[in-house]
Enzyme design. Structure first.
Site: not given
Ligand code: PMP
Length: 374
Positions: A116, A209, A185
């Protein structure tokens, strides 16, 4: 028998599995029950949360209550704005550089400890200069050691991912990367422990989450940083306009309502974030103990000091074992254990709302499985 049974208004019993999904993910049962009870009519309103205007007083009260509870839980200082946005954390990968890294700033700087963070850094290159102050590189199983993060002077900000959801790599505490505003994040470990918000320029987390359903992303931003947002930005992408407007557009009303109920659950049923953290440490240790005990059979992905309390990732000796593991677990109502498609293996997401009993059921299944195949 590990599953939970709920009585329904129809008088029949509804079976719930232990759901280890990485997100959208398990909800606290008392919150689901309250949503069910209020779905046809919010108390004193006579209409569903799905039906009322975002400008109506009942919704304004709900949104204010959600914000107030987040402020209490995280001790968010007054000089921080709390925004409830849409577009998921993905949209933040662009909104953050668009707002915080203007032409007068140094490079948008990234500490990359997993998939991510890497995506966030790549997205930022569309908007200006990016520096990668640290990249743990594949297989992304560790955190930077002391002195390994090299932030360039004048950096616009330093972005990191507190918990890498795919690899199961987590910073155990708030890191110190120097003077540039720290951007986090926190998508997959929001509200899992107390955080010193004052150390941060900005914290963001999609709710699906630990904090609610898909649809709302929380952005906590130091108000002084809003001065960087240029008026030329598209309106929805402008943090300052969100902070100054009395709701810029129709927010995700249901998701904000559910997020408020989860914050209330953390406060009142759990007893706050310190208590939540204790519970999370205990739950995760139940699984890591089995991984260590059966070290010839289970291989934990993350190095020990980078192990996530939220996403426990591990491999079995072969893919056939992993398939049989996922299948056997499902037969015991332990679901969604397959690792992310990009890395394989097993991932048990044990967010705040996963009850200890669910983790205990998984730990005993892991023991039995290793004994039968090992
Ligand atoms: N950052 C992290 C650490 C994530 O786990 C996720 C989603 N799994 C995201 C960003 C992206 O989030 P979204 O699907 O809400 O755009």
């Amino acid at each position: 028998m590990p599953a939970i049974f709920l009585s329904t208004t129809l008088g029949s019993e509804m079976q719930r599995v232990y759901n280890f999904s990485a997100g959208p993910a398990v909800f606290p049962v008392p919150v689901l029950e309250r949503i069910r009870d209020e779905m046809l009519s919010l108390p004193g309103v006579g209409a569903s949360i799905l039906e009322i205007s975002h400008r109506s007083q009942p919704f304004i009260d709900i949104a204010n209550d959600a914000e107030r509870r987040l402020r209490q839980l995280l001790s968010i200082p007054e000089d921080y704005a709390v925004l409830f946005l849409q577009g998921g954390s993905r949209l933040q990968f662009s909104m953050i550089p668009m707002n915080l890294a203007g032409t007068s700033q140094g490079p948008a700087t990234y500490v990359v400890t997993g998939a991510w963070g890497k995506m966030a850094a790549e997205e930022a290159t569309k908007f200006g200069e990016v520096a990668v102050a640290y990249d743990a590189k594949k297989p992304y199983d560790h955190l930077p050691a002391q002195g390994e993060v090299n932030v360039p002077g004048g950096a616009a900000y330093v972005h990191y991912t507190s918990n890498e959801t795919i690899q199961g790599v987590q910073f155990p505490s708030d890191p110190d990367f120097g003077d540039a505003p720290l951007v986090c994040d926190a998508s997959s470990d929001f509200l899992h422990r107390p955080v010193d918000v004052a150390k941060y320029g900005l914290i963001y987390a999609c709710a699906q989450k630990n904090a609610g359903p898909a649809g709302v992303t929380v952005v906590i931003v130091r108000k002084a940083l809003l001065e960087r947002s240029q008026a030329t930005l598209p309106t929805y992408m402008n943090f300052k306009q969100h902070a100054e407007a009395d709701m810029l557009n129709t927010p995700p009303t249901f998701a904000i309502y559910a997020l408020g109920l989860i914050a209330k659950w953390v406060q009142e049923d759990i007893g706050g974030l310190a208590a939540m953290h204790e519970r999370n440490k205990e739950k995760a240790s139940l699984l890591y103990q089995v991984i260590d005990e059966f070290g010839d059979f289970y291989k934990g992905h993350a190095q020990v000091d980078a192990r996530s309390l939220m996403n426990v990732t591990f491999r079995l000796p072969g893919e056939e074992d992993e398939k049989a593991f996922v299948k056997g677990a499902k037969e015991r109502q332990l679901t969604d254990l397959k690792g992310h498609r990009s890395v394989g293996g097993i991932r048990a997401s044990i967010y705040n709302a996963m009850p200890r009993e669910g983790v205990e059921a998984l730990a005993s299944f892991m023991r039995e499985f290793a004994q039968s195949r090992g």
